[in-house]
Design an enzyme around this catalytic site. Structure first.
Site, PDB file in Angstrom:
ATOM      1  N   ARG A  24       0.815  -1.225   0.000  1.00 15.03           N
ATOM      2  CA  ARG A  24       0.000   0.000   0.000  1.00 15.03           C
ATOM      3  C   ARG A  24       0.846   1.272   0.000  1.00 15.03           C
ATOM      4  NH1 ARG A  24      -4.129  -0.972   4.684  1.00 15.03           N
ATOM      5  NH2 ARG A  24      -2.205  -1.879   5.526  1.00 15.03           N
ATOM      6  N   ASN A  42      -6.533  -2.457   1.286  1.00 16.49           N
ATOM      7  CA  ASN A  42      -6.320  -3.906   1.389  1.00 16.49           C
ATOM      8  C   ASN A  42      -7.666  -4.600   1.412  1.00 16.49           C
ATOM      9  OD1 ASN A  42      -3.656  -4.612   1.427  1.00 16.49           O
ATOM     10  ND2 ASN A  42      -3.453  -4.618   3.661  1.00 16.49           N
TER      11      ASN A  42
END
Ligand code: ZN
Ligand code: ZN
Ligand code: FE
Length: 762
Positions: A24, A42
């Site tokens: 991320r 996520n």
């Protein structure tokens, strides 16, 4: 009204190993670089991105995602679609949502990275801090309790981040941004050295005292990443001998951790590829050829040594301080039990038997052993798949949802299917051991939870006595809606290799191993199949040899030798094999041949493992094995690789007969031909017969693709030559690599066979 082309909202779905590996923040920083607005999140099924940008930039962005991704990540698919326009004023990271049953991957554990090793030297709050980690490294699978991967769902939840760690964790430009196990000297877990009723927690003291103890020849139990290890100086013969006694291990070689790759090069022959694998973030144990010996008891009788490099900060700190450059680092267990992970159990078991115990207070949630591999033909072949590799999934070519493959028995791993992914468990071990069987059941429960799995089909081996088969039967009894599918052992071996290589066709399957129950009730293990994923035909096999003695057959190679000799030469064997008999216990042999004659309690086998046993015994290498596959390993280790000769063999009743070979071996023995030459000729014979049989099969069937698998192909010399020779004859040859060719890889084969049989209903 349509939006201007330079500002389209894209949805990007990224699947693969993208959680717990710094994905991320990587996306965030990349988005900033390309001036993209939107968010990244996520999901259970991967990483989802919303990106506002133009068509040209989105292409560049996707390219960069593929090419610049974090080192431990894998990207399998990226799908991009246009969405209704949404306005974003910046790029952000959204909090994880558990919103789907489709799972993503769980990252395996990653060896400490170089940046973190620098931090241990330089960062004030991480000076000598042995739990230093970042988004690029550190514990993962071993500490994960559930998904999605967030700190609360790991065994790090007990530790509250200090302000400094928190600020690093929250800073997108920091290497520790959203690194779930982030910790420092102020707030994180710590080690404790238990020594003579003292509990020392100062890391400097632990390192100096434990290195002093090792230097004095003492033995220390130490908590590793996935379980306990026991260690001592690999140069100190008396320490190593003592460790053997403690582990109740007479002969099997110990693995050794070397200070660094330069040191290791003094002790073992090492290729570029082997170097690359040893230094990879997975840090497996590799079997290498010995160049210079350590204490003799480390490797005992073999010419190979299992080596590894440091992978935890503590290893580096200890080896930096130690004078010795090599540590025996063996798993912390006794005989066949699983490695110990729990501190209290470890203290209980080790405190009185070792000189010191080093624990730490972060819990290991998932046990993993060190992985073991060997490089053959410039390719890594895992023999034990655990730390660093599990539970990364295998992408398969069709749906395997809801299939639980229970694996074999002796070297067990199980496998579960989710969509087009097969999740192989880490190495479990020998299920006949009670604790190991408990570990098996616990792990299955864990995988069910982690991967949101519920079984519709259970697959087991044909062998009804395998505990994995019994476990399957038990589940079926309690759940009438689950269907049981039984799969032949060697078909599963070949299918495992096929699944790993994404093969779904009719081909030539070659499987050599120790034993597996056949459809005719005999014990198979030297097999040539024509098969696809759902079915097989046996084309030919090694001739059946009657043997007797149950489990003793594989433990006592002399039984195989006598079985072969008696089978081929009958009573004449007593004169033909005179020198062999003279060197062995004649009464034992007579008793055994009487049993064979009586036909009572006999089974027939085509096992390649028993053939290796027979030859190893015949040339006097070994009569009683101390550990599994010792005879084949010894036989391989004495091979003179310069020898190109081989023996002849025959065909009898469409089976491969070794009578001519045994005649020649006895001749060679009578002419004092050396063991190394006989062993080499034997290996070459197997290569010859694989090639000749394959050519014959190609002639008869037109098939040109070959899948090779089974425990016997852990033999480096054999696999190297078989693979090369088949390539030379223009076959398309496929072999196992990241999934073991031994019984540890069987579950993947079982799973894919079941899926193929049940298509298209899954
Ligand atoms: Zn790091
Ligand atoms: Zn901290
Ligand atoms: Fe097998």
């Amino acid at each position: 009204m349509s939006n201007p082309p330079e500002n389209i909202t894209y949805e990007i779905k990224i699947k693969g190993l993208v959680q717990g590996v710094g994905f991320r923040p990587f996306i965030y920083i990349l988005a900033e670089k390309f001036n993209i607005k939107g968010w990244v999140e996520n999901r259970n099924d991967g990483v989802l991105v919303r990106a506002n940008t133009d068509p040209k930039t989105i292409k560049l962005f996707i390219e960069a995602v593929k090419n610049e991704r974090p080192v431990a990540s894998t990207v399998e698919t990226i799908s991009v679609s246009e969405k209704a326009f949404e306005f974003f004023d910046r790029f952000s990271i959204k909090k994880s949502e558990s919103n789907s049953d489709v799972v993503t991957e769980v990252s395996p554990d990653i060896a400490v990275c170089n940046d973190c090793l620098e931090d241990i030297k330089n960062q004030t709050h991480r000076k000598m801090y042995p739990f230093t980690n970042c988004t690029n490294c550190g514990p993962r699978f071993t500490i994960i309790k559930d998904l999605p991967y967030d700190r609360e769902k790991t065994t790090m939840h007990e530790f509250t981040m200090c302000e400094t760690c928190m600020s690093e964790y929250s800073d997108i430009y920091n290497r520790r941004f959203h690194a779930q196990p982030v910790a420092c000297n102020t707030c994180g877990p710590y080690y404790t050295l238990h020594f003579q009723n003292n509990k020392i927690t100062d890391i400097q003291k632990i390192i100096s005292l434990s290195s002093d103890l090792i230097q004095q020849g003492k033995i220390i139990a130490i908590k590793g990443l996935g379980g306990y290890h026991i260690m001592c100086d690999a140069h100190n013969e008396s320490a190593v001998t003592q460790l053997r006694k403690l582990k109740n291990r007479d002969k099997k070689a110990f693995a050794v951790m070397f200070r660094d790759i330069e040191t290791l090069e003094n002790y073992a022959f090492i290729s570029e590829k082997e170097k690359e694998e040893l230094l990879s973030w997975q840090r497996p144990i590799l079997l290498l050829k010995i160049k210079k010996f350590l204490a003799p008891s480390v490797t005992q009788e073999l010419n190979k040594i299992g080596v590894m490099l440091p992978y935890m900060p503590f290893h580096y700190m200890l080896l930096n301080r130690l004078k010795t450059d090599a540590l025996v680092l063996t798993s912390g267990n006794y005989s066949d039990e699983p490695i110990i992970t729990d501190n209290d159990v470890a203290l209980n078991k080790f405190l009185t038997k070792t000189d010191a115990v080093i624990t730490y207070n972060r819990k290991i949630h998932n046990r993993t052993d060190d992985s073991v591999g060997i490089v053959v033909n410039n390719k890594l072949r895992l023999l034990r798949r655990s730390r660093g590799y599990a539970p990364a999934s295998v992408a398969v070519s069709f749906n395997v949802e809801g299939i639980f493959a229970t694996g074999a028995e002796f070297v067990n791993c199980f496998c579960i299917g989710k969509g087009n992914r097969a999740f192989m468990s880490q190495h479990i071990g020998d299920l006949k051991n009670l604790e190991t069987f408990e570990f098996y059941k616990e792990s299955y429960e864990l995988y069910k939870r982690l991967f949101r799995f519920s079984p519709k089909y259970i697959v087991c081996d044909l062998h009804p006595d395998y505990l994995s088969s019994k476990f399957a039967e038990e589940i079926i009894k309690q759940h009438s809606d689950i269907e049981l599918i039984k799969v032949q052992h060697h078909h599963a071996h070949i299918a495992s290799c096929m699944a790993e290589n994404n093969l779904n066709e009719k081909l030539i399957g070659i499987s050599f191993d120790g034993l597996g129950l056949g459809t005719d009730g005999n014990i198979w293990g030297g097999e040539f199949f024509i098969n696809d994923l759902s079915d097989f035909q046996r084309f030919t096999h090694f001739e059946y040899i009657p043997v007797s003695g149950g489990d003793y057959v594989s433990k006592q190679p002399w039984r195989s030798a006598v079985s072969y000799l008696f089978h081929y030469f009958g009573e004449q064997f007593f004169s033909i094999g005179k020198s062999y008999i003279e060197n062995n216990d004649i009464h034992k042999i007579k008793m055994y041949t009487n049993i064979l004659k009586s036909g009572f309690n006999i089974y027939k086998t085509s096992s390649a493992g028993r053939l290796f046993d027979a030859v190893a015994s015949l040339i006097g290498l070994i009569q009683e094995s101390d550990y599994h596959a010792e005879a084949p390993m010894l036989l391989e280790s004495v091979v003179d690789e310069a020898v190109t000769d081989s023996y002849s063999y025959g065909f009898y009743n469409r089976c491969i007969s070794f009578k001519p070979m045994f005649e020649s071996i006895i001749n060679d023995l009578n002419n004092s031909v050396s063991k190394s030459v006989i062993a080499a000729k034997f290996h070459n014979t197997l290569v010859d017969l694989v090639v000749e049989t394959s050519l014959q099969m190609r002639n008869e069937t037109g098939l040109n693709t070959i899948a090779v698998s089974g425990g016997t192909f852990q033999n480096k010399i054999l696999l190297e030559k078989v693979e090369r020779s088949l390539f030379e004859h223009k076959f398309d040859v496929f072999t196992s690599s990241k999934i073991p060719s031994n019984d540890g890889g069987i579950a993947l084969g079982q799973l894919i066979i079941a899926a193929a049989k049940k298509r298209p209903f899954i």
